[in-house]
Write a protein that holds these residues in place. Structure first.
Motif, PDB file in Angstrom:
ATOM      1  N   ASP A  45      -4.052  17.606  -2.056  1.00 12.77           N
ATOM      2  CA  ASP A  45      -3.442  18.651  -2.895  1.00 12.77           C
ATOM      3  C   ASP A  45      -4.254  19.937  -2.789  1.00 12.77           C
ATOM      4  O   ASP A  45      -3.712  21.033  -2.637  1.00 12.77           O
ATOM      5  CB  ASP A  45      -3.387  18.224  -4.364  1.00 12.77           C
ATOM      6  CG  ASP A  45      -2.538  16.980  -4.581  1.00 12.77           C
ATOM      7  OD1 ASP A  45      -2.985  15.899  -4.168  1.00 12.77           O
ATOM      8  OD2 ASP A  45      -1.433  17.075  -5.156  1.00 12.77           O
ATOM      9  N   GLN A 119      -7.814  10.616   1.748  1.00 15.65           N
ATOM     10  CA  GLN A 119      -6.409  11.016   1.791  1.00 15.65           C
ATOM     11  C   GLN A 119      -6.150  11.662   3.155  1.00 15.65           C
ATOM     12  O   GLN A 119      -7.097  11.952   3.892  1.00 15.65           O
ATOM     13  CB  GLN A 119      -6.093  12.001   0.652  1.00 15.65           C
ATOM     14  CG  GLN A 119      -5.387  11.327  -0.500  1.00 15.65           C
ATOM     15  CD  GLN A 119      -4.885  12.285  -1.559  1.00 15.65           C
ATOM     16  OE1 GLN A 119      -5.369  13.400  -1.685  1.00 15.65           O
ATOM     17  NE2 GLN A 119      -3.912  11.825  -2.332  1.00 15.65           N
ATOM     18  N   GLY A 174      -1.379   8.909   0.708  1.00 13.22           N
ATOM     19  CA  GLY A 174      -0.762   9.988  -0.064  1.00 13.22           C
ATOM     20  C   GLY A 174       0.689   9.694  -0.414  1.00 13.22           C
ATOM     21  O   GLY A 174       1.301  10.430  -1.170  1.00 13.22           O
ATOM     22  N   ASP A 176       2.155   6.903  -1.967  1.00  7.75           N
ATOM     23  CA  ASP A 176       1.852   5.696  -2.735  1.00  7.75           C
ATOM     24  C   ASP A 176       2.781   4.490  -2.554  1.00  7.75           C
ATOM     25  O   ASP A 176       2.388   3.450  -2.081  1.00  7.75           O
ATOM     26  CB  ASP A 176       1.820   6.019  -4.230  1.00  7.75           C
ATOM     27  CG  ASP A 176       0.820   7.105  -4.575  1.00  7.75           C
ATOM     28  OD1 ASP A 176       0.347   7.784  -3.654  1.00  7.75           O
ATOM     29  OD2 ASP A 176       0.506   7.268  -5.769  1.00  7.75           O
ATOM     30  N   TRP A 354       7.754   8.233  -4.074  1.00  3.69           N
ATOM     31  CA  TRP A 354       7.941   8.303  -2.611  1.00  3.69           C
ATOM     32  C   TRP A 354       9.001   7.316  -2.118  1.00  3.69           C
ATOM     33  O   TRP A 354       8.916   6.808  -0.999  1.00  3.69           O
ATOM     34  CB  TRP A 354       6.620   8.066  -1.863  1.00  3.69           C
ATOM     35  CG  TRP A 354       5.610   9.145  -2.093  1.00  3.69           C
ATOM     36  CD1 TRP A 354       4.504   9.071  -2.905  1.00  3.69           C
ATOM     37  CD2 TRP A 354       5.573  10.466  -1.518  1.00  3.69           C
ATOM     38  NE1 TRP A 354       3.786  10.258  -2.862  1.00  3.69           N
ATOM     39  CE2 TRP A 354       4.433  11.127  -2.018  1.00  3.69           C
ATOM     40  CE3 TRP A 354       6.409  11.143  -0.616  1.00  3.69           C
ATOM     41  CZ2 TRP A 354       4.101  12.428  -1.656  1.00  3.69           C
ATOM     42  CZ3 TRP A 354       6.079  12.443  -0.249  1.00  3.69           C
ATOM     43  CH2 TRP A 354       4.936  13.066  -0.772  1.00  3.69           C
TER      44      TRP A 354
HETATM   45  C1  GLC Z   1       0.293  10.977  -6.174  1.00  2.00           C
HETATM   46  C2  GLC Z   1       0.742  11.270  -4.743  1.00  2.00           C
HETATM   47  C3  GLC Z   1      -0.402  11.794  -3.919  1.00  2.00           C
HETATM   48  C4  GLC Z   1      -1.016  12.994  -4.599  1.00  2.00           C
HETATM   49  C5  GLC Z   1      -1.394  12.686  -6.059  1.00  2.00           C
HETATM   50  C6  GLC Z   1      -1.825  13.911  -6.825  1.00  2.00           C
HETATM   51  O1  GLC Z   1      -0.595   9.927  -6.208  1.00  2.00           O
HETATM   52  O2  GLC Z   1       1.290  10.130  -4.134  1.00  2.00           O
HETATM   53  O3  GLC Z   1       0.026  12.140  -2.627  1.00  2.00           O
HETATM   54  O4  GLC Z   1      -2.111  13.454  -3.911  1.00  2.00           O
HETATM   55  O5  GLC Z   1      -0.295  12.124  -6.729  1.00  2.00           O
HETATM   56  O6  GLC Z   1      -0.861  14.892  -6.764  1.00  2.00           O
END
Ligand code: GLC
Length: 421
Positions: A45, A119, A174, A176, A354
């Motif tokens: 992020d 990540q 990333g 999940d 996701w």
């Molecule tokens: C969730 C998403 C991940 C992201 C995180 C914080 O876990 O799957 O990709 O980095 O949230 O936004």
């Protein structure tokens, strides 16, 4: 709305999500994904935030990556979450589970500072965006840190030495609860409970092994060579090579180029399914074929510039097919014609993210890929629909790809990527 107005709104949101922390006598500044559900600093992020900040205020973009480098370990590792705000760390959440420390979960004491997971390694691309906006100044600090990080990945995350890096939990990708990680099941779609157990159980083993990677790679059967992670990794190595070139760091440039080419070759050789015209993950030490559900992960090698033309053509066929990925609001995280597709990511009424909705993070990566492969019209269409979504529904974590309604967290950092697509 003009692009400038949207960028102005993006600025407001990123400023609102900005936090500071004292560390080692310095004040660090970073952006949280959202004030509610995501109150810490997340690795990818922050890289996405840096890409947008670079267009607004390059100093703030540099802050994002500097805060990540501040906790870089001796061996080069950078964690996927930094718990700058200790008060929000909870024993009932995944915070202890995903961090080092064996007895700490049950004993009184300070909470963990960071997780022990990674990540998708998109930080070289973030630094490149800063250099493009602001020149080479950041490279003096950033290049050595980037070199240590990517060399760490190549050394510590590639147990079979084939060039592809492995993840030790699906949350490291990333994405999940993407169906790309679903267990084989007699039901068309596993229940929400099964999905949670399947995702979390291997993490207890990682925790019991105190995140010792050698032992995890020997014992954890759910390690994976993930297509999205490796596409981002190869692209990151390409960015690292270009950054090294700026400062005439010849040896680093050569190493990064060679690694990037190896990752790309291995993806083609081991993950590309010629019959389907898509890429799929490899599971476990023995590289068993992973789930064949069509997800956005299967398309991400589009990021790589020198893919064979016939492979690009097959990926584009899937991407532009309205029955699969070219939804009214592309690009869904799961193809529309899959049983697992859920437009609001609900599985028996429970949130499992996701599993259908689109996200500006993957849209941004795909739009880079489209431009690299000579598809500016498609990239523009994707940008236009993405901007429409955030203008209408706000900067949201996800969107329903069928009707465009916001899904998940509002006021979400990486959705600001829509302003720079
Ligand atoms: C969730 C998403 C991940 C992201 C995180 C914080 O876990 O799957 O990709 O980095 O949230 O936004």
């Amino acid at each position: 709305m003009s692009t400038n107005d949207l960028l102005e709104q993006a600025h407001r949101l990123l400023a609102e999500n900005t936090r500071t922390a004292m560390f080692g006598g310095r004040t660090l500044t970073y952006t949280v994904p959202s004030g509610g559900r995501y109150p810490f600093q997340w690795f990818w992020d922050s890289c996405f935030h840096a890409v947008v900040w670079a267009r607004i205020d390059p100093d703030r973009a540099s802050d994002e990556v500097r805060a990540l480098f501040a906790v870089q370990a001796e061996d080069g590792f950078i964690p996927h979450v930094i718990f700058w705000d200790e008060r929000r760390v909870s024993r009932r959440m995944w915070h202890y589970l995903e961090s080092r420390g064996r007895g700490d979960w049950f004993l009184p004491g300070r909470p963990p500072r960071t997780t022990a997971m990674i990540q998708p390694p998109v930080i070289a691309q973030a630094v490149e965006a800063i250099v493009e906006a602001d020149g080479n100044a950041i490279l003096e600090d950033a290049l050595p840190a980037l070199e240590r990080y990517y060399r760490f990945l190549a050394r510590a995350r590639d147990p079979d030495g084939d060039g592809l890096i492995s993840i030790i939990a699906q949350f490291e990708s990333g994405l999940d609860f993407s169906p790309a990680y679903d267990p084989a099941s007699r039901r068309a779609v596993p229940s929400a409970g099964t999905l949670a157990l399947h995702a979390r159980l291997p993490q207890f083993l990682n925790k019991a092994l105190d995140y010792d990677l050698d032992r995890i790679f020997r014992l954890n059967r759910s390690q994976r060579e993930d297509v999205l992670v490796n596409s981002v990794y190869a692209d990151g190595l390409g960015a690292l090579a270009r950054l090294a070139e700026h400062t005439a760091a010849d040896e680093l440039q050569k190493w990064a180029e060679t690694q990037a080419a190896r990752v790309r070759e291995r993806l083609l050789e081991r993950c590309y399914d010629e019959k389907r015209g898509l890429f799929f993950n490899l599971n476990g030490r023995s590289e068993r074929p992973g789930s064949r559900v069509k997800t956005v992960i299967s398309l991400l090698p589009l990021l790589l510039a020198d893919l064979p033309l016939e492979v690009v053509a097959r990926l584009l066929e899937h991407l532009t097919d309205p029955r699969e990925f070219w939804a009214p609001f592309p690009v869904p995280s799961v193809a529309l014609d899959e049983a697992a597709f859920s437009p609001d990511s609900l599985v028996n009424g429970r949130r499992r993210i996701w599993r259908g909705p689109n996200s500006m993070s993957t849209n941004w990566l795909l739009s880079l890929g489209l431009r690299r492969h000579g598809q500016p019209d498609l990239a523009d269409q994707l940008a236009e629909r993405s901007r429409y979504l955030v203008e209408r529904g706000g900067f949201n974590e996800f969107f329903n790809p069928l009707d465009g309604t916001p899904v998940g967290e509002p006021r979400f950092g990486w959705a600001t990527l829509a302003a720079v697509l």
